[in-house]
Scaffold this motif. Structure first.
Motif, PDB file in Angstrom:
ATOM      1  N   TYR A   1      51.653   3.375  32.415  1.00  0.00           N
ATOM      2  CA  TYR A   1      50.908   3.402  31.148  1.00  0.00           C
ATOM      3  C   TYR A   1      51.099   4.740  30.437  1.00  0.00           C
ATOM      4  CZ  TYR A   1      47.036   4.134  27.959  1.00  0.00           C
ATOM      5  OH  TYR A   1      46.288   4.457  26.851  1.00  0.00           O
ATOM      6  N   ILE A   2      50.966   5.852  31.176  1.00  0.00           N
ATOM      7  CA  ILE A   2      51.127   7.166  30.560  1.00  0.00           C
ATOM      8  C   ILE A   2      52.537   7.338  30.012  1.00  0.00           C
ATOM      9  CG2 ILE A   2      51.215   9.652  31.047  1.00  0.00           C
ATOM     10  CD1 ILE A   2      48.867   9.251  32.963  1.00  0.00           C
ATOM     11  N   ARG A   3      53.524   6.922  30.771  1.00  0.00           N
ATOM     12  CA  ARG A   3      54.909   7.046  30.297  1.00  0.00           C
ATOM     13  C   ARG A   3      55.155   6.176  29.070  1.00  0.00           C
ATOM     14  NH1 ARG A   3      58.657   6.074  35.322  1.00  0.00           N
ATOM     15  NH2 ARG A   3      56.856   4.880  36.040  1.00  0.00           N
ATOM     16  N   TYR A   4      54.542   4.974  29.056  1.00  0.00           N
ATOM     17  CA  TYR A   4      54.696   4.123  27.872  1.00  0.00           C
ATOM     18  C   TYR A   4      54.090   4.794  26.646  1.00  0.00           C
ATOM     19  CZ  TYR A   4      53.581   0.602  24.417  1.00  0.00           C
ATOM     20  OH  TYR A   4      53.439  -0.059  23.234  1.00  0.00           O
ATOM     21  N   GLN A   5      52.907   5.393  26.806  1.00  0.00           N
ATOM     22  CA  GLN A   5      52.269   6.063  25.670  1.00  0.00           C
ATOM     23  C   GLN A   5      53.112   7.244  25.193  1.00  0.00           C
ATOM     24  OE1 GLN A   5      50.052   3.585  24.689  1.00  0.00           O
ATOM     25  NE2 GLN A   5      48.726   5.287  24.126  1.00  0.00           N
ATOM     26  N   GLN A   6      53.726   7.962  26.125  1.00  0.00           N
ATOM     27  CA  GLN A   6      54.620   9.058  25.733  1.00  0.00           C
ATOM     28  C   GLN A   6      55.829   8.528  24.966  1.00  0.00           C
ATOM     29  OE1 GLN A   6      55.159  10.546  29.732  1.00  0.00           O
ATOM     30  NE2 GLN A   6      53.860  12.332  29.368  1.00  0.00           N
ATOM     31  N   ALA A   7      56.382   7.407  25.431  1.00  0.00           N
ATOM     32  CA  ALA A   7      57.518   6.796  24.734  1.00  0.00           C
ATOM     33  C   ALA A   7      57.105   6.312  23.346  1.00  0.00           C
ATOM     34  CB  ALA A   7      58.066   5.631  25.555  1.00  0.00           C
ATOM     35  N   LEU A   8      55.897   5.758  23.240  1.00  0.00           N
ATOM     36  CA  LEU A   8      55.403   5.277  21.956  1.00  0.00           C
ATOM     37  C   LEU A   8      55.213   6.426  20.973  1.00  0.00           C
ATOM     38  CD1 LEU A   8      54.394   2.835  20.333  1.00  0.00           C
ATOM     39  CD2 LEU A   8      52.121   3.232  21.302  1.00  0.00           C
ATOM     40  N   ALA A   9      54.691   7.557  21.456  1.00  0.00           N
ATOM     41  CA  ALA A   9      54.516   8.721  20.590  1.00  0.00           C
ATOM     42  C   ALA A   9      55.868   9.209  20.070  1.00  0.00           C
ATOM     43  CB  ALA A   9      53.802   9.835  21.356  1.00  0.00           C
ATOM     44  N   LEU A  10      56.883   9.220  20.930  1.00  0.00           N
ATOM     45  CA  LEU A  10      58.228   9.617  20.501  1.00  0.00           C
ATOM     46  C   LEU A  10      58.817   8.608  19.519  1.00  0.00           C
ATOM     47  CD1 LEU A  10      59.567  10.797  23.969  1.00  0.00           C
ATOM     48  CD2 LEU A  10      59.228  12.254  21.964  1.00  0.00           C
ATOM     49  N   TYR A  11      58.560   7.333  19.756  1.00  0.00           N
ATOM     50  CA  TYR A  11      59.017   6.282  18.846  1.00  0.00           C
ATOM     51  C   TYR A  11      58.397   6.468  17.461  1.00  0.00           C
ATOM     52  CZ  TYR A  11      58.979   1.573  16.757  1.00  0.00           C
ATOM     53  OH  TYR A  11      59.084   0.508  15.899  1.00  0.00           O
ATOM     54  N   ASN A  12      57.086   6.743  17.437  1.00  0.00           N
ATOM     55  CA  ASN A  12      56.407   6.964  16.155  1.00  0.00           C
ATOM     56  C   ASN A  12      56.968   8.178  15.423  1.00  0.00           C
ATOM     57  OD1 ASN A  12      54.693   4.774  16.457  1.00  0.00           O
ATOM     58  ND2 ASN A  12      53.082   5.971  17.439  1.00  0.00           N
ATOM     59  N   ALA A  13      57.424   9.179  16.209  1.00  0.00           N
ATOM     60  CA  ALA A  13      58.017  10.380  15.613  1.00  0.00           C
ATOM     61  C   ALA A  13      59.502  10.203  15.306  1.00  0.00           C
ATOM     62  CB  ALA A  13      57.815  11.572  16.551  1.00  0.00           C
ATOM     63  N   ARG A  14      60.040   8.994  15.555  1.00  0.00           N
ATOM     64  CA  ARG A  14      61.430   8.649  15.313  1.00  0.00           C
ATOM     65  C   ARG A  14      62.390   9.455  16.190  1.00  0.00           C
ATOM     66  NH1 ARG A  14      63.175   9.165   9.793  1.00  0.00           N
ATOM     67  NH2 ARG A  14      61.491  10.608   9.348  1.00  0.00           N
ATOM     68  N   GLU A  15      61.916   9.832  17.366  1.00  0.00           N
ATOM     69  CA  GLU A  15      62.776  10.446  18.383  1.00  0.00           C
ATOM     70  C   GLU A  15      63.276   9.316  19.283  1.00  0.00           C
ATOM     71  OE1 GLU A  15      63.640  13.464  18.307  1.00  0.00           O
ATOM     72  OE2 GLU A  15      62.153  14.456  17.025  1.00  0.00           O
ATOM     73  N   PHE A  16      64.176   8.501  18.748  1.00  0.00           N
ATOM     74  CA  PHE A  16      64.537   7.250  19.399  1.00  0.00           C
ATOM     75  C   PHE A  16      65.294   7.447  20.714  1.00  0.00           C
ATOM     76  CE2 PHE A  16      64.391   5.853  14.821  1.00  0.00           C
ATOM     77  CZ  PHE A  16      63.165   5.217  14.941  1.00  0.00           C
ATOM     78  N   ASP A  17      66.144   8.455  20.779  1.00  0.00           N
ATOM     79  CA  ASP A  17      66.914   8.673  22.004  1.00  0.00           C
ATOM     80  C   ASP A  17      65.998   9.035  23.171  1.00  0.00           C
ATOM     81  OD1 ASP A  17      69.246   8.124  20.655  1.00  0.00           O
ATOM     82  OD2 ASP A  17      69.747  10.227  20.270  1.00  0.00           O
ATOM     83  N   GLU A  18      65.057   9.947  22.920  1.00  0.00           N
ATOM     84  CA  GLU A  18      64.131  10.355  23.977  1.00  0.00           C
ATOM     85  C   GLU A  18      63.225   9.197  24.376  1.00  0.00           C
ATOM     86  OE1 GLU A  18      62.121  14.138  23.355  1.00  0.00           O
ATOM     87  OE2 GLU A  18      63.606  14.626  21.816  1.00  0.00           O
ATOM     88  N   SER A  19      62.753   8.447  23.383  1.00  0.00           N
ATOM     89  CA  SER A  19      61.896   7.305  23.675  1.00  0.00           C
ATOM     90  C   SER A  19      62.639   6.248  24.481  1.00  0.00           C
ATOM     91  CB  SER A  19      61.374   6.702  22.364  1.00  0.00           C
ATOM     92  OG  SER A  19      60.485   5.640  22.614  1.00  0.00           O
TER      93      SER A  19
END
Length: 463
Positions: A234-252
Motif C-alpha cells: 500500500y505504501i509503495r503504491y501511494q508513493q507510485a501514485l504521488a510520482l504519477y501525479n507529478a508526471r514522474e512516469f519513469d520512477e512511478s
C-alpha cells in the motif's frame, strides 16, 4: 502495559472482520504482515490499549449465522435474524445488513433504468442511528455507519463530524478515514484536534497529501511510514501514485513493476500502472499487463480498465468504451472508468456522451482534475468558450503546478480576445516545473492526451 503495534493490528483485524468490514480488515492485515523490526516504533500517546474503545467480542449463535448471511449477500435474511438484539455489535451488523440491502437494490434499479437511484433505507437508518447516538449507545462502528448515511444524504458537515468521532473511538478503521478524505475540499480542512492522537493519523495525513498532490509532504510522510512497514505494498503504491501525479512516469513505473514482481496477483491500483504504460505508448508492456490481469480475474473493474487502455492505444475506441462500461457495471462508482470513458468519447467526437461521463466522474470525486480538464476540452470542441473557461479554471485550481492547465486557459482567453489574461496564463505555464515548451509544437501530438500525458492538446488537435 500498552499493546504493541502488532497486537493492536491483530486485534483490529479481528474486530473489523467479525463485523464484515472486509476491506478495512484486509488493509490492517496487509499492514500487519508488512511490519519490520521497528513495527513498534511509533510512540504510544494514549496509555493502555492506545485509548481505544474496547468491547467484548462475544458472539451469539444468531450473530454467527447472520454474519454468514451477510458474507453470502443475503442481507435481508441477516437483518431478520438480528432483529431485537441489543448488543452494539449485533445492532451494527443489522443496520449494516439493511444498508447493504438498500445499496444492492439501488444498483439493480440503476442497471435496469440506466439512471442513478437512491438507497431507500437511508431515512430509516438515519432515524435509528441518530436516536441511538443521542442516547449515548452508539459505538465506533455505529458512528461510522451513521457517517456513511449522512454522506449519502448530502449532509457533509454532519458526516465528517460523525466519522471523526468514529476514528477517535476506533482508529484502525481505514474505511472511515478514507471517507473523511473523500469529503474534504481542501488540505487542512479537518482540524487536527478533532482527530485521535494515534499513529494511524500518519497514514491519514499522508493519504491527504497524495490526494491534494502535495508531493514533498507525501514523500516525507510515506518515507517515515516505510521505515516502520518496509514491506507494505500500500505504501509503495501511494508513493507510485504521488510520482504519477507529478508526471514522474519513469520512477512511478519502476515502483509499479516492483509491486507486481513482489505480489503478481495484486490488482489494486493496476489501472494507474496501465495509464503510465499508455502515456509512454509501451504497447507490448500494456498488452502483457492486460493478459496477466485477465488470467487473475477478468471480472474486476481494474482488469476492464487495463484492457480498455490497451484497446485505446490501438485506436479501437469503441471497443475500449465497451470495456469501460463493463467496469462500471461491476462498480458504478469506479472513478477511473468514468474518466477514461470520457476520454474515449472525446476521441470519437461524441461530445454529449463525453460530458455525461465526465460529470459522473466529478460527482464521484470533485478533485479529479482530469475530468474537469476533459470537460473543458469537450466544450472547446463545441465552440463554447465561456463553458470551456469555467472548466479549465477548475482544472488549473486543482493542478496549479501543471503547465498544461495554464496553456489551456491561455488559449481560451486568447479565443475570448482577453490577451492580458492569456499572457498571464502563458507566463504562469512557463514558470511551472514541467514546462512543455512551445504550445504550437505540442498540437502535433496525438489527441488522446487528456490521459495525463506529457503534452497539452486543445480542440485544434482534432482538426
Amino acid at each position: 502495559m500498552s499493546m504493541s503495534r502488532r497486537n493492536e493490528l491483530r486485534w483490529a483485524v479481528s474486530a473489523l472482520s467479525s463485523r464484515c468490514l472486509t476491506n478495512s480488515a484486509r488493509w490492517c492485515a496487509e499492514l500487519l504482515v508488512s511490519c519490520g523490526e521497528d513495527g513498534d516504533a511509533f510512540p504510544d500517546a494514549n496509555g493502555e490499549n492506545g485509548g481505544l474503545e474496547v468491547e467484548g467480542e462475544q458472539e451469539s449463535d444468531q450473530y454467527r449465522l447472520a454474519r454468514l448471511y451477510v458474507e453470502s449477500r443475503e442481507y435481508r435474511r441477516a437483518a431478520r435474524y438480528l432483529s431485537g438484539r441489543r448488543l452494539p455489535k449485533e445492532r451494527f451488523l443489522r443496520w449494516y445488513a439493511i444498508y447493504l440491502a438498500g445499496e444492492k437494490q439501488k444498483e439493480e434499479a440503476t442497471l435496469q433504468n440506466e439512471s442513478s437511484q437512491v438507497n431507500a433505507e437511508l431515512p430509516m437508518l438515519r432515524k435509528e442511528l441518530t436516536s441511538c447516538r443521542d442516547a449515548g449507545e452508539l459505538d465506533a462502528f455505529g458512528h461510522y455507519l451513521l457517517g456513511i448515511v449522512l454522506k449519502a444524504l448530502n449532509l457533509k458537515k454532519a458526516a465528517i463530524d460523525t466519522l471523526c468521532e468514529s476514528v477517535s473511538r476506533f482508529p484502525f478503521h481505514w474505511g472511515a478515514w478514507t471517507e473523511i478524505v473523500a469529503m474534504m475540499e481542501k488540505s487542512g480542512e479537518i482540524d487536527d484536534t478533532r482527530l485521535p492522537d494515534h499513529w494511524m493519523k500518519e497514514f491519514f495525513l499522508a493519504h491527504v497529501a497524495v490526494e491534494f498532490q502535495q508531493r514533498n509532504e507525501s514523500e516525507q510522510r510515506y518515507s517515515k511510514l516505510e521505515h516502520v512497514f518496509p514491506k507494505s505494498a500500500y505504501i509503495r503504491y501511494q508513493q507510485a501514485l504521488a510520482l504519477y501525479n507529478a508526471r514522474e512516469f519513469d520512477e512511478s513505473q519502476a515502483i509499479f513493476e516492483q509491486i507486481v514482481e513482489d505480489d503478481p496477483y495484486r490488482l489494486e491500483g493496476i489501472d494507474t500502472f496501465s495509464d503510465i504504460l499508455y502515456v509512454k505508448e509501451l504497447r507490448a508492456e500494456l498488452s502483457s499487463l492486460a493478459h496477466n490481469c485477465v488470467k487473475i480475474d477478468k471480472y474486476r473493474p481494474e482488469t476492464c480498465c487495463v484492457i480498455g487502455n490497451y484497446l485505446s492505444l490501438r485506436n479501437e475506441h469503441e471497443k475500449a468504451v465497451n470495456y469501460f462500461m463493463r467496469a462500471l457495471k461491476l462498480n458504478r462508482s469506479y472513478l477511473s472508468a468514468w474518466t477514461l470513458m470520457g476520454h474515449e468519447y472525446v476521441e470519437m467526437k461524441n461530445t454529449s456522451a463525453a460530458v455525461e461521463a465526465y460529470r459522473n466522474a466529478v460527482d464521484i470525486n470533485p478533485r479529479d482534475y482530469r475530468a474537469w480538464y476533459g470537460l473543458g476540452q469537450t466544450y472547446e470542441l463545441l465552440s463554447m468558450p465561456l463553458y470551456t473557461l469555467y472548466y479549465f479554471r477548475k482544472a488549473a485550481a486543482l493542478r496549479p503546478s501543471d503547465s498544461r492547465m495554464w496553456f489551456a486557459l491561455g488559449n481560451c482567453y486568447q479565443e475570448l480576445r482577453r490577451d492580458d489574461r492569456a499572457i498571464a496564463c502563458y507566463e504562469r505555464a512557463s514558470s511551472c516545473e514541467h514546462f512543455l515548451g512551445n504550445y504550437v509544437s505540442s498540437r502535433s501530438t496525438r489527441p488522446s492526451m487528456c490521459k495525463s500525458s506529457e503534452f497539452f492538446v486543445g480542440s485544434r488537435g482534432y482538426e
